[in-house]
Design a protein around this motif. Structure first.
Motif, PDB file in Angstrom:
ATOM      1  N   PRO A 183     -49.065  23.250 -15.343  1.00 49.99           N
ATOM      2  CA  PRO A 183     -50.066  22.091 -15.692  1.00 49.99           C
ATOM      3  C   PRO A 183     -49.015  21.112 -16.341  1.00 49.99           C
ATOM      4  N   GLN A 184     -49.179  19.618 -16.332  1.00 50.01           N
ATOM      5  CA  GLN A 184     -48.163  18.813 -16.706  1.00 50.01           C
ATOM      6  C   GLN A 184     -49.176  17.627 -17.484  1.00 50.01           C
ATOM      7  N   GLU A 185     -48.950  17.224 -18.679  1.00 53.99           N
ATOM      8  CA  GLU A 185     -49.878  16.172 -19.391  1.00 53.99           C
ATOM      9  C   GLU A 185     -49.612  14.782 -18.970  1.00 53.99           C
ATOM     10  N   ASP A 186     -48.364  14.468 -18.453  1.00 57.22           N
ATOM     11  CA  ASP A 186     -47.805  13.094 -18.149  1.00 57.22           C
ATOM     12  C   ASP A 186     -47.324  12.982 -16.831  1.00 57.22           C
ATOM     13  N   ILE A 187     -48.021  12.915 -15.667  1.00 55.77           N
ATOM     14  CA  ILE A 187     -47.212  13.099 -14.446  1.00 55.77           C
ATOM     15  C   ILE A 187     -46.695  11.818 -14.225  1.00 55.77           C
ATOM     16  N   PRO A 188     -47.205  10.643 -14.691  1.00 52.10           N
ATOM     17  CA  PRO A 188     -46.461   9.427 -14.105  1.00 52.10           C
ATOM     18  C   PRO A 188     -44.974   9.209 -14.875  1.00 52.10           C
ATOM     19  N   LYS A 189     -44.887   9.819 -16.084  1.00 54.73           N
ATOM     20  CA  LYS A 189     -43.874   9.903 -16.782  1.00 54.73           C
ATOM     21  C   LYS A 189     -42.725  10.920 -16.202  1.00 54.73           C
ATOM     22  N   ILE A 190     -43.312  11.920 -15.827  1.00 48.56           N
ATOM     23  CA  ILE A 190     -42.544  12.818 -14.906  1.00 48.56           C
ATOM     24  C   ILE A 190     -41.688  12.334 -13.761  1.00 48.56           C
ATOM     25  N   ALA A 191     -42.645  11.685 -13.018  1.00 45.99           N
ATOM     26  CA  ALA A 191     -42.327  10.657 -11.698  1.00 45.99           C
ATOM     27  C   ALA A 191     -41.295   9.783 -12.078  1.00 45.99           C
ATOM     28  N   GLU A 192     -41.420   8.970 -13.122  1.00 45.34           N
ATOM     29  CA  GLU A 192     -40.291   7.889 -13.606  1.00 45.34           C
ATOM     30  C   GLU A 192     -39.362   8.441 -13.907  1.00 45.34           C
ATOM     31  N   LEU A 193     -39.316   9.545 -14.712  1.00 46.55           N
ATOM     32  CA  LEU A 193     -37.863  10.193 -15.264  1.00 46.55           C
ATOM     33  C   LEU A 193     -37.173  10.768 -13.936  1.00 46.55           C
ATOM     34  N   TYR A 194     -37.928  11.354 -13.015  1.00 44.76           N
ATOM     35  CA  TYR A 194     -37.138  11.953 -11.778  1.00 44.76           C
ATOM     36  C   TYR A 194     -36.503  10.848 -10.954  1.00 44.76           C
ATOM     37  N   LEU A 195     -37.205   9.669 -10.853  1.00 47.28           N
ATOM     38  CA  LEU A 195     -36.640   8.665 -10.114  1.00 47.28           C
ATOM     39  C   LEU A 195     -35.520   8.126 -10.685  1.00 47.28           C
ATOM     40  N   SER A 196     -35.574   7.886 -12.190  1.00 46.09           N
ATOM     41  CA  SER A 196     -34.555   7.029 -12.842  1.00 46.09           C
ATOM     42  C   SER A 196     -33.462   7.886 -12.837  1.00 46.09           C
ATOM     43  N   CYS A 197     -33.575   9.375 -12.875  1.00 44.19           N
ATOM     44  CA  CYS A 197     -32.439  10.431 -12.694  1.00 44.19           C
ATOM     45  C   CYS A 197     -31.689  10.175 -11.258  1.00 44.19           C
ATOM     46  N   GLN A 198     -32.505   9.990 -10.241  1.00 40.38           N
ATOM     47  CA  GLN A 198     -31.906  10.197  -9.020  1.00 40.38           C
ATOM     48  C   GLN A 198     -31.243   8.649  -8.891  1.00 40.38           C
ATOM     49  N   SER A 199     -31.760   7.552  -9.268  1.00 39.57           N
ATOM     50  CA  SER A 199     -31.112   6.098  -9.337  1.00 39.57           C
ATOM     51  C   SER A 199     -29.832   6.156 -10.084  1.00 39.57           C
ATOM     52  N   GLY A 200     -29.972   6.833 -11.236  1.00 37.42           N
ATOM     53  CA  GLY A 200     -28.461   7.017 -11.817  1.00 37.42           C
ATOM     54  C   GLY A 200     -27.437   7.691 -11.175  1.00 37.42           C
ATOM     55  N   LEU A 201     -27.676   8.643 -10.518  1.00 38.95           N
ATOM     56  CA  LEU A 201     -26.779   9.410  -9.490  1.00 38.95           C
ATOM     57  C   LEU A 201     -26.200   8.281  -8.399  1.00 38.95           C
ATOM     58  N   THR A 202     -26.987   7.668  -7.794  1.00 39.49           N
ATOM     59  CA  THR A 202     -26.482   6.717  -6.774  1.00 39.49           C
ATOM     60  C   THR A 202     -25.676   5.528  -7.716  1.00 39.49           C
ATOM     61  N   SER A 203     -26.129   5.201  -8.664  1.00 41.78           N
ATOM     62  CA  SER A 203     -25.275   4.045  -9.473  1.00 41.78           C
ATOM     63  C   SER A 203     -23.722   4.729  -9.753  1.00 41.78           C
ATOM     64  N   LEU A 204     -23.862   6.004 -10.156  1.00 41.87           N
ATOM     65  CA  LEU A 204     -22.469   6.684 -10.528  1.00 41.87           C
ATOM     66  C   LEU A 204     -21.582   6.604  -9.412  1.00 41.87           C
ATOM     67  N   CYS A 205     -22.413   7.108  -8.276  1.00 40.17           N
ATOM     68  CA  CYS A 205     -21.394   6.984  -7.005  1.00 40.17           C
ATOM     69  C   CYS A 205     -20.840   6.048  -6.339  1.00 40.17           C
ATOM     70  N   ILE A 206     -21.451   4.812  -6.841  1.00 41.85           N
ATOM     71  CA  ILE A 206     -20.811   3.383  -6.412  1.00 41.85           C
ATOM     72  C   ILE A 206     -20.039   3.101  -7.419  1.00 41.85           C
ATOM     73  N   MET A 207     -20.150   3.350  -8.887  1.00 42.58           N
ATOM     74  CA  MET A 207     -19.099   3.119  -9.553  1.00 42.58           C
ATOM     75  C   MET A 207     -17.830   3.807  -9.564  1.00 42.58           C
ATOM     76  N   HIS A 208     -17.898   5.105  -9.191  1.00 43.28           N
ATOM     77  CA  HIS A 208     -16.908   6.026  -9.114  1.00 43.28           C
ATOM     78  C   HIS A 208     -16.420   6.216  -7.771  1.00 43.28           C
ATOM     79  N   GLY A 209     -16.648   5.359  -6.909  1.00 47.20           N
ATOM     80  CA  GLY A 209     -16.166   5.478  -5.421  1.00 47.20           C
ATOM     81  C   GLY A 209     -14.445   4.987  -5.485  1.00 47.20           C
ATOM     82  N   ASN A 210     -14.253   4.870  -4.049  1.00 47.47           N
ATOM     83  CA  ASN A 210     -13.054   4.427  -3.897  1.00 47.47           C
ATOM     84  C   ASN A 210     -12.817   2.841  -4.168  1.00 47.47           C
ATOM     85  N   LYS A 211     -11.561   2.359  -3.798  1.00 47.63           N
ATOM     86  CA  LYS A 211     -11.362   1.025  -4.298  1.00 47.63           C
ATOM     87  C   LYS A 211     -12.113  -0.099  -3.503  1.00 47.63           C
ATOM     88  N   GLU A 212     -12.606   0.536  -2.212  1.00 49.34           N
ATOM     89  CA  GLU A 212     -13.507  -0.494  -1.587  1.00 49.34           C
ATOM     90  C   GLU A 212     -14.802  -0.624  -2.083  1.00 49.34           C
TER      91      GLU A 212
END
Length: 203
Positions: free
Chosen positions: A146-175
């Motif tokens: 049971p979770q007390e604040d599912i909207p916060k959990i969903a928001e945190l999950y999406l923020s983490c996933q978005s952060g990984l995408t940004s890191l991929c772009i920042m640490h990619g190759n020179k292109e």
């Protein structure tokens, strides 16, 4: 009415092809009209300016994305599988439309319209609601504790996933466009994060 919708859809598809190849900021309305062999008055009848065309393109992409998301959902599917399927769907859309994203940050007024910003905010909220429903269903099915604040959990999950995408772009190759190696790393990390996240919610 159907003919009007068909012509509008053809213009959007033509715009997507050129935007992906050349970028939004380097594409003109004249070039799109030439690609499709339509007159400029006809093009402007459906889209009065470039901003309205960009909005039409973004609406098309998000409509397709959510159509696939909702169609992919099946009752009884474990949440781990559901989230992995969502990652796979997002990855496919990312691969196809990433060059549109590269246009952000360029001095193109069509990318800074109030209508586009408002629409993107609506889509972010819709995506959040969708993920909230995924977590709520898992709790209801006793897959998760049971979770007390599912909207916060969903928001945190999406923020983490978005952060990984940004890191991929920042640490990619020179292109500007990440290579296959970087994209695979991004997807693998998103999958790992999803598994760890769900494991924590089960305890």
């Amino acid at each position: 009415m159907l003919e009007t919708d068909r012509k509008r859809d053809l213009i959007i598809e033509g715009a997507i092809k050129r935007f992906i190849h050349f970028g939004i900021h380097k594409t003109t309305m004249n070039e799109i009209a030439e690609d499709l062999s339509v007159s400029k008055p006809s093009l402007y009848y459906y889209f009065p300016d470039k901003s309205s065309l960009v909005l039409g393109v973004v609406e098309k992409i998000f409509n397709d994305y959510f159509d696939v998301l909702y169609r992919d959902q099946k009752l009884g599917t474990p949440i781990e599988v559901t989230l992995l399927n969502i990652i796979e769907i997002k990855h496919k859309f990312f691969l196809r439309y990433y060059m549109l994203h590269l246009s952000y940050g360029n001095p193109d007024s069509s990318l800074s319209s109030a209508e586009l910003k408002a629409y993107l905010e609506t889509m972010v909220a819709k995506n959040l609601k969708f993920h909230e429903s995924v977590f709520e269903l898992a709790v209801a099915n006793k897959e998760l504790a049971p979770q007390e604040d599912i909207p916060k959990i969903a928001e945190l999950y999406l923020s983490c996933q978005s952060g990984l995408t940004s890191l991929c772009i920042m640490h990619g190759n020179k292109e500007l466009f990440p290579g296959k190696k970087e994209l695979k790393i991004m997807k693998d990390k998103q999958i790992s994060l999803s598994k760890i996240f769900i494991k924590g919610l089960k305890n």
